[in-house]
Structure formats: structure tokens, C-alpha cells
Design a protein around this motif. Structure first.
Motif, PDB file in Angstrom:
ATOM      1  N   PRO A 213     -12.664   8.356  14.893  1.00  0.00           N
ATOM      2  CA  PRO A 213     -12.039   8.748  13.625  1.00  0.00           C
ATOM      3  C   PRO A 213     -11.261   7.594  13.007  1.00  0.00           C
ATOM      4  N   ALA A 214     -11.302   7.551  11.686  1.00  0.00           N
ATOM      5  CA  ALA A 214     -10.474   6.638  10.917  1.00  0.00           C
ATOM      6  C   ALA A 214      -9.845   7.442   9.778  1.00  0.00           C
ATOM      7  N   PHE A 215      -8.873   6.859   9.122  1.00  0.00           N
ATOM      8  CA  PHE A 215      -8.086   7.622   8.153  1.00  0.00           C
ATOM      9  C   PHE A 215      -7.963   6.854   6.846  1.00  0.00           C
ATOM     10  N   ASN A 216      -8.014   7.612   5.758  1.00  0.00           N
ATOM     11  CA  ASN A 216      -7.729   7.074   4.432  1.00  0.00           C
ATOM     12  C   ASN A 216      -6.431   7.703   3.940  1.00  0.00           C
ATOM     13  N   PHE A 217      -5.417   6.884   3.775  1.00  0.00           N
ATOM     14  CA  PHE A 217      -4.110   7.351   3.290  1.00  0.00           C
ATOM     15  C   PHE A 217      -3.884   6.812   1.877  1.00  0.00           C
ATOM     16  N   TYR A 218      -3.574   7.707   0.956  1.00  0.00           N
ATOM     17  CA  TYR A 218      -3.189   7.280  -0.396  1.00  0.00           C
ATOM     18  C   TYR A 218      -1.868   7.941  -0.767  1.00  0.00           C
ATOM     19  N   PRO A 219      -0.778   7.511  -0.147  1.00  0.00           N
ATOM     20  CA  PRO A 219       0.518   8.142  -0.421  1.00  0.00           C
ATOM     21  C   PRO A 219       1.130   7.612  -1.714  1.00  0.00           C
ATOM     22  N   ASP A 220       2.134   8.298  -2.170  1.00  0.00           N
ATOM     23  CA  ASP A 220       3.021   7.742  -3.188  1.00  0.00           C
ATOM     24  C   ASP A 220       3.777   6.586  -2.531  1.00  0.00           C
ATOM     25  N   ASP A 221       3.663   5.386  -3.093  1.00  0.00           N
ATOM     26  CA  ASP A 221       4.308   4.222  -2.488  1.00  0.00           C
ATOM     27  C   ASP A 221       5.815   4.405  -2.319  1.00  0.00           C
ATOM     28  N   ARG A 222       6.402   5.292  -3.101  1.00  0.00           N
ATOM     29  CA  ARG A 222       7.854   5.495  -3.032  1.00  0.00           C
ATOM     30  C   ARG A 222       8.229   6.676  -2.137  1.00  0.00           C
TER      31      ARG A 222
END
Length: 862
Positions: A213-222
Motif C-alpha cells: 500500500p501507498a498513500f496520497n495525501f492532499y491536506p490543507d497545508d495550514r
């Protein structure tokens, strides 16, 4: 280069390990299919100069299979040559051949004609689809297998599928197992991975053995919660002896530092090296309202712009990459914990900071400043050090080293504390980088010595000597922009480019924009049915006697004319359109494919993955009847029982907000006609059951079609919400027949764009009539150029070098949202620039007179 006989790649607790070199890897997306072949080598060198050691590379199926059974791996489609250049540049490659890639690319790279095969189910463990995938893998996988890391090539891992946890795959285990077996069967023996787009490990991998498994994270930078979320996933995979691989995430190195401190050993920010969608290859879908057109300028603010400009984040890239190289196995094998010893931070920061317990001793603590003002963090007294206050730059994440033994660097003693980034350590001394004043403490034979060092200016690195007893260290602190590239050369950020030049002259050419060759069809075919997988399709039919038309499923850009008079364009992503035509005798339509949906969005028909393009179904409205009343209500527990109340649709009132209510009634259908039910004013998605089959209807397209015999009894279930539910109208439909259709695929348009012709010299602005379309030649200064267009009510397609550079749509109320990069910029690479660009300019109706006011050309750095 490494001797192929000794090269190895493995996936272990410390990450993706190349040739037994354990290091947290930084990986940049760099896509050959979004760049001219002539700039591949230069872009790879730019990435390598930042210190990133890897790139991830999609292989788009429909970029290489241009029509069913027609394969192209030549020229700028020669992915093997690109992979060889990556190897020569010293970059490892994570190859991502799909079959589905997303990437905001036309159809997510799934060929549009797949939807024409009866019974084929996209992204399912279904024989027809898997047979098509095997055809693609039989072309792509041998190219990758021959270039694997252990065989002297660049490919260090292969990703199967892409963010499958977003898609409703019925048997994930069977599907991913089939892809795994195909890959292995074609000789892939490097690690196989599958990425989760929203954290669903099994949703992405199917729980299949041999697929990590691998993960794609796209959080709010803040967001202050990034660390806690990422640590959870690090713990989850760590329990299985696996590393935390982040195969996509945001580009800001402040966020990348937070992820590294939280345990990620592979960091692959998506699109650090931006690109360009030449041809008819952008997608539709992502981030619109609800739908949008992806721009040709494919840019999310990475450290390289689409035209090759090196941006400010390149300096941050060099610093973080240098820190990773310096700490090496100690960082890659570190254990993640919640940060300790930070007494206070006077600016917005993480709710639960992270720290790494370095292998062999010492810690690395992340201290974010999530605000735009400088700040201060205070560390507790520890190990002979007093409380220490450190400066935090605006929007940054300090990576504070504490207690690092220096023996492994041929240096004496211990680095007790460093608020600057450690970018080099060897027998000659210690080098750091910082934009703010820093605190560095070293412990030697004479105890702990602490120095405070002012922030270095650009080009003014600060050198100091630290002495403890008989131990001595040379300490240098650089400005981040002075940190050298991995080969020791100076890193360069692109200088400002000259002001753009205005292009005022043009030649209006006497060339056809269509061939006029048509074929007869009873009903309007989908574009793909007449071989237009990309491009446009022209339709014409009689509408004499009709008062209104209903157009269902048209996409993407629809231009209509009634008796030669152009109507405003529409781009409604397949939503049903009701069109008055009273008194008209002939309908003409041109439907241009912007792109196929790259995501699977059920809110509109044209946003569903696998949805076809073209005019859709066209009906004359024969009659209309109000059916908003006389619905029986089944409110479940919300009413006492029989007899059922009779209300208007959505008219039941209850205090139980959000609870489902079902409305039933028969419709006055004749059993032989087609009908459409319009739920005017629909507020929320609802479920409609007809003849035992259910479907969800969206407020974005509140229409239901009934084939002959359907609709005598229907049920509509919706959550109760006390608002006016609007009306319900039943329309009886008669198909508009006898169509003349001209297919104009992308290769047909390219052929027209390359024809020679005479013309008239003109000066811009150019005014057109609505619906008028002309060819222009516009002289362009030599070299790479960013082209911009000004005007209103026109669409411009630009051609050069045998390619469509892209399309822009100027100031038109009918224009949809554009998402991704800059919708007004087209790029002509220097190698394609022969001194002119050819424009196909189309005037649209509905606003001011169509006008192309001005074209400008700005130099690009390549």
C-alpha cells in the motif's frame, strides 16, 4: 552508473531501498507525455539538480493506443527513450501504467472506445475489460521490465491502478490480483504498489499479497492535524513491516517536512515538475461546479513551471534533499513518535507535532509555523542545555536535530541541538541552512558549547569555529538559496523574463475548416461511434414542425444553429437541455470533445468515467403534463399507517428532518412512446425506482428518461427537508431522425491545420460573426513562447509543430469553470516554433460581437 549485475531494489521498513542505500527518497512527478521530447533531458537534469532522487511517471494507455489496435511509441511517445534518459540522469522511476491513471488526463487514460464494447465494465475484474488491459500491458510492461533497476535501468517500482478506493470496484481483490499477475507475467520483479486516494488501504490494494500500500495525501497545508493523521498510517503499515510511502501529496516543502517528521520514507509531491497538455488531451471533471474543464497549462504550483521556469521552492527542495542525504539510514530507519520537549510556540502550529527517533541516536523534531508572521518556539532544558528559544520563519517547519552522534561523519562529539537544517556533515565540518537566526550546540571533550548565528544573507554564508576541549568543528550556515546541487554546483532560480511582445499582425487564410464529407444516420451517433475519440463531430437534421427539443447527454462544447443563426454555446456535462425551436426548419450542431471524464462523478452524465461524447439523444417534445400532485406518501415511522396520505411531490411535512420519505404514483404514459420526467426544483439527490430498478437522480440533472412501457408506477425516495419541492412535469418525446454527420477527429483537424493557402494580411483586432470560423497565421518571435489571447466571445485553437498547442475560450457567459493551471496560456516550445502559429478562431453567440483583440508572446526559458 551502478553495475547492473550488482544493482538491487527492495521494499523494506526503511522504504524503497536502491542498491542498499537507505535514504528517505524525494520523488517528483515528471511526465514525458506533457513535454516535447526535445526538453526531456533538460527537465530531468532540473529535477536531479534539486536533489530529488526519483521521479514518478504515468504511462497513459490512450496516448499510445491512438485508435483501436493502433499503437504509437515513437517520437514524443517513446517512453523507453525517456526512461533511458532518466537512468542516465541518475533518477529512479516509479512507473504508473494504470490501466487507469487519473492525472486530470483525458478519460484517466482509458481509451474512450472501450465504452462501446457491449458488457465491458471499466475497472472491474470482468473478462472483457481485463482482456483489453492485457493488450495494453502486453505493450507497456515489457518496456518497463527491460528497464528495471536490477537490470541496469531506472524503474524501481511499478504502481498498479490509481486511487482505486475512490471507485466502486465490486471485487477489488480479484481485480488487483489480475493486474499483479499480468505484471509479473510480463517480467516485472521490482516492488508493486497501489496507492490509496483517501486512506482506504484495502480499497486500493484489495489486500493482495505482493502489492504494497501507498498513500496520497492532499491536506490543507495550514491544517494543524496533518501529523496525527500521518502517524496513524505510519503505525498501520509499520505493524506489517512496511514503510510509509506517500506517492502523492502537496508541493510545499513546509508540508513535506511535516510528513517526513511523521514517518514518510518516500515523499512524492504531485507535480513538482509541471507540464503541458498538448492535443485534445485534458480531462473534464475535477473541482468544477460540479464539472470543470482542465486547462492545457497543467500546473499546481510545483517547483518547475510548465515552460521550465525554476521557482522559489527549488531552494527548499535542495535543502530538504540535502538533509535527507546527510542523515541517510538514520532517518530512513527512524521511529516516529509524538514530539516532546517543545514548551511553547507563539504562532499557529501543529495540534500534535511529530518527532523521529533516529536510528543510532538522536532525534529530529518538526516544529511548524502555520502562520504568515515569524515566530518563536521554546525547547525545554535537556542534557546540559538550558531552555532554548528558536526563531521560526513564516510558513515553515523547522526540523530540529537533538543528540546526534557525529562519529559516523568522521567528526568528534555530539550535535546536541541545531535549529538550522543539517545539509552536510563530514570530516571537514558541519553545514547548515537557515533563513532565520539559528542555535547550534555541540558537545565535545570540554562539554557543551552553544552558538547563536545570525541569519545569513543570500551569497553570505556564515562560518564559525566551535571548540570544546580538544575537539573542534567548522560550522557553516548557508542561506537556503546557496545550498549547492548534489554535484556541488550552484543552484539557480530562473530570473525574471522580459515583458511579453504584442503580436498585432496576422494573415487571414482562405482555407476550409471542414471537409463537408457527411454520412447518414437515423439517430445522432456518439462521437466515438464515428471514430472521433478526440476532436469534434458535426450534426444536421430537420426540426420542422417541432416547438421544443430535449437534448440529453450532449458533451462537451455544444454549438447549435437554427436555420443558420448561431445560438449561445453550452457545456453542461451531459445535463439535459430544453431548447425552443418554434418556426425553425433545420438544426445544425458542432460538438467538440474537450476531454473525457478522468474521475467518476455521478452528479452529471458527462462526468461519469466511460461516458461518451457527441450530441447525445435529441427529442422533439410532443406534449407536456403537470404530474406534481397525487403522490401517495410512505413516511415509514413518520405517520400512523393506512390509508396513505396523498400529497404533492416533496410535500410531506415532518419534524424528522433528513429521514427518508417515499412518494408513489402512476404516470399517464401510453406504453409506446418515450417520456422524460423533469423534477423541477429538486433540492437533494433522490432515488427513483421504475419497474424494480433504482437510480439516483441529482439536482444537477433532475431528469429521468422512460423507454416505451416504463413509468406506469414509480417511486421517489428523498430525505425530508421542509422546503418547496418544486414541480414535476412529464414530457412525451418523439425522436428527431435522419441526421447528416461529419466526423472530424483530431488527426483530421491537424491535417487541415497544416495545409498551405493564400490569405489577406490583417491587423488585430479581428471581428467575427457568431458562428463564424476562420484560420489565421500569426508571426511569432523565435524560441519558446507563452502565448496569451485577449478578446471576447471567441474560442481559439492554436497549432504548431504538427500539434495542437491547446485551446482557450475568451470571455463568454457560456464558458464553464477552468481548473488546474492558467486557462489563458498556451505554450509553443522553441523546437516547434517555425516563426508562426496557426489559429482556428471560432466566434460564439450570446454576448458582444466576437472579437480576437490581441495576442502576446512571452519568452520561456527553454
Amino acid at each position: 552508473m551502478t553495475d547492473p549485475s550488482t544493482a538491487t531494489v527492495r521494499l523494506g521498513r526503511s522504504g524503497l531501498v536502491l542498491d542498499d542505500r537507505e535514504e528517505a527518497l524525494l520523488c517528483a512527478s515528471l511526465f514525458y507525455f506533457r513535454l516535447p521530447r526535445e526538453v526531456w533531458e533538460a527537465r530531468l537534469a532540473q529535477v536531479r539538480a534539486t536533489g530529488y532522487r526519483a521521479i514518478d511517471v504515468y504511462l497513459p494507455w490512450n496516448f499510445h493506443e491512438t485508435a483501436p489496435g493502433v499503437w504509437d511509441f515513437e517520437g514524443r511517445r517513446d517512453v523507453g527513450a525517456f526512461l533511458d534518459l532518466a537512468h542516465e540522469a541518475g533518477l529512479a522511476v516509479i512507473a504508473r501504467p494504470g490501466p487507469y491513471i487519473c492525472s486530470e488526463w483525458d478519460g484517466g487514460a482509458l481509451p474512450s472506445w472501450l465504452a462501446l464494447e457491449d458488457g465491458l465494465q471499466l475497472r472491474q475484474a470482468e473478462p472483457k475489460f481485463l482482456a483489453q488491459v492485457e493488450r495494453w500491458f502486453a505493450q507497456a510492461m515489457p518496456i518497463l521490465a527491460a528497464r528495471q533497476w536490477g537490470r541496469g535501468g531506472s524503474v524501481a517500482a511499478v504502481q498498479l491502478e490509481n486511487e482505486l478506493d475512490f471507485f466502486d470496484t465490486h471485487d477489488r481483490h480479484a481485480y488487483i490480483s489480475a493486474l499483479r499477475d499480468m505484471a509479473i507475467g510480463h517480467g516485472i520483479d521490482v516492488p508493486l504498489v497501489a496507492c490509496a486516494g483517501q486512506g482506504d488501504l484495502n480499497g486500493a490494494t484489495g489486500g493482495v499479497d505482493g502489492v504494497a500500500p501507498a498513500f496520497n495525501f492532499y491536506p490543507d497545508d495550514r491544517s494543524p492535524f496533518i501529523e496525527a493523521e500521518v502517524r496513524r498510517y505510519a503505525d498501520l503499515v509499520g505493524a506489517e513491516g512496511l514503510p510509509l510511502l506517500v506517492t502523492e501529496t502537496n508541493r510545499a516543502h513546509t508540508t513535506l517536512r511535516r510528513l517526513m517528521a511523521s514517518g514518510a520514507t518516500l515523499l512524492a509531491p504531485y507535480l513538482q515538475a509541471s507540464g503541458y497538455d498538448f492535443g485534445y488531451t485534458p480531462s473534464v471533471g475535477n473541482w468544477g461546479d460540479p464539472g470543470g474543464f482542465m486547462t492545457h497549462d497543467y500546473d499546481f504550483g510545483g517547483y518547475l513551471s510548465p515552460v521550465g521556469e525554476s521557482r522559489a521552492e527549488t531552494a527548499e527542495a535542495r535543502v530538504l534533499a540535502a538533509l535527507s542525504r546527510t542523515l541517510g539510514p538514520a532517518l530512513a530507519n527512524a521511529r516516529t513518535t509524538e514530539a516532546e520537549g517543545v514548551l511553547s510556540v507563539d504562532v499557529p502550529t501543529s495540534a500534535s507535532g511529530s518527532a523521529l527517533v533516529l536510528d543510532g541516536g538522536g532525534t529530529l523534531t518538526g516544529v511548524p509555523n502555520l502562520g504568515e508572521e515569524p515566530g518563536t518556539a521554546v525547547f525545554a532544558a535537556e542534557g546540559g542545555l538550558p531552555e532554548l528559544a528558536i526563531a521560526l520563519a513564516p510558513f515553515s517547519c523547522a526540523l530540529v536535530v537533538r543528540g546526534l552522534p557525529l562519529g559516523g561523519f568522521d567528526l568528534p562529539g555530539t550535535l546536541k541541538f541545531a535549529s538550522a537544517d543539517l545539509v552536510r556533515a563530514d570530516g571537514e565540518g558541519l553545514e547548515f541552512a537557515s533563513r532565520v537566526p539559528s542555535v547550534i550546540a555541540l558537545e565535545g571533550a570540554g562539554g557543551v558549547q552553544t552558538v547563536e548565528i545570525e541569519a545569513p544573507a543570500r551569497g553570505g554564508s556564515v562560518l564559525t569555529e566551535v571548540v570544546s576541549g580538544g575537539d573542534r568543528w567548522t560550522v557553516v550556515v548557508h542561506h537556503p538559496e546557496d545550498v549547492p546541487t548534489p554535484d556541488g554546483t550552484e543552484g539557480v532560480i530562473s530570473p525574471a523574463l522580459p515583458e511579453p511582445e504584442s503580436l498585432t499582425g496576422a494573415t487571414r487564410l482562405e482555407l476550409e475548416t471542414r471537409t463537408g464529407e457527411t454520412s447518414a444516420h437515423d439517430l445522432p451517433p456518439a462521437s466515438e461511434e464515428v471514430g472521433v475519440y478526440r476532436g469534434r463531430t458535426h450534426y444536421a437534421a430537420s426540426v420542422a414542425g417541432a416547438g421544443e427539443l430535449l437534448i440529453e447527454g450532449a458533451g462537451d462544447i455544444v454549438d447549435l444553429a437554427l436555420d443558420g443563426t448561431a445560438l449561445p454555446s453550452f457545456a453542461t456535462f451531459g445535463a439535459t437541455v430544453r431548447l425552443p425551436v418554434e418556426g425553425a426548419s433545420r438544426l445544425e450542431a458542432t460538438v467538440e470533445t474537450w476531454g473525457h471524464a478522468n474521475f467518476d462523478d455521478s452528479r452529471l452524465p458527462g462526468l461519469a468515467i466511460g461516458s461518451l461524447r457527441g450530441l447525445g439523444r435529441v427529442w422533439a417534445i410532443a406534449s407536456s403534463e403537470d404530474v406534481a400532485s397525487l403522490w401517495t406518501v410512505d413516511g415509514g415511522e413518520q405517520w400512523a399507517g393506512e390509508p396513505a396520505p396523498v400529497r404533492t411531490l416533496a410535500g410531506w411535512s415532518s419534524t424528522r428532518i433528513g429521514r427518508p420519505v417515499t412518494y408513489r404514483r402512476g404516470l399517464p404514459v401510453d406504453g409506446t412512446s418515450h417520456y422524460a420526467l423533469h423534477l423541477d426544483g429538486l433540492q437533494t439527490p433522490c432515488e427513483i425506482t421504475v419497474d424494480g430498478e433504482s437510480a439516483v437522480v441529482s439536482p444537477n440533472d433532475p431528469w429521468v428518461h422512460f423507454a416505451p412501457g416504463q413509468g406506469r408506477e414509480i417511486a421517489i425516495t428523498m430525505p425530508h427537508w421542509p422546503v418547496d419541492g418544486g414541480g414535476a412535469t412529464l414530457l412525451r418525446l418523439e425522436a428527431v431522425r435522419d441526421w447528416q454527420v461529419e466526423a472530424q477527429a483530431d488527426h483530421d483537424l491537424l491535417a487541415l491545420s497544416q495545409k498551405d493557402g493564400t490569405g489577406t494580411e490583417i491587423a488585430l483586432p479581428l471581428e467575427l460573426a457568431p458562428g463564424e470560423e476562420v484560420w489565421l497565421d500569426v508571426p511569432v518571435p523565435s524560441g519558446g513562447r507563452s502565448l496569451r489571447f485577449e478578446g471576447e466571445q471567441v474560442r481559439v485553437s492554436a497549432f504548431a509543430g504538427g500539434e495542437l498547442l491547446g485551446r482557450v475560450w475568451l470571455d463568454d457567459a457560456a464558458r464553464p469553470n477552468f481548473t488546474g493551471g492558467d486557462p489563458g496560456r498556451l505554450w509553443i516550445p522553441g523546437s516547434w516554433n517555425t516563426g508562426a502559429v496557426r489559429l482556428l478562431v471560432h466566434g460564439t453567440a450570446g454576448g458582444d460581437r466576437p472579437r480576437l483583440a490581441r495576442v502576446t508572446a512571452a519568452a520561456s526559458p527553454e
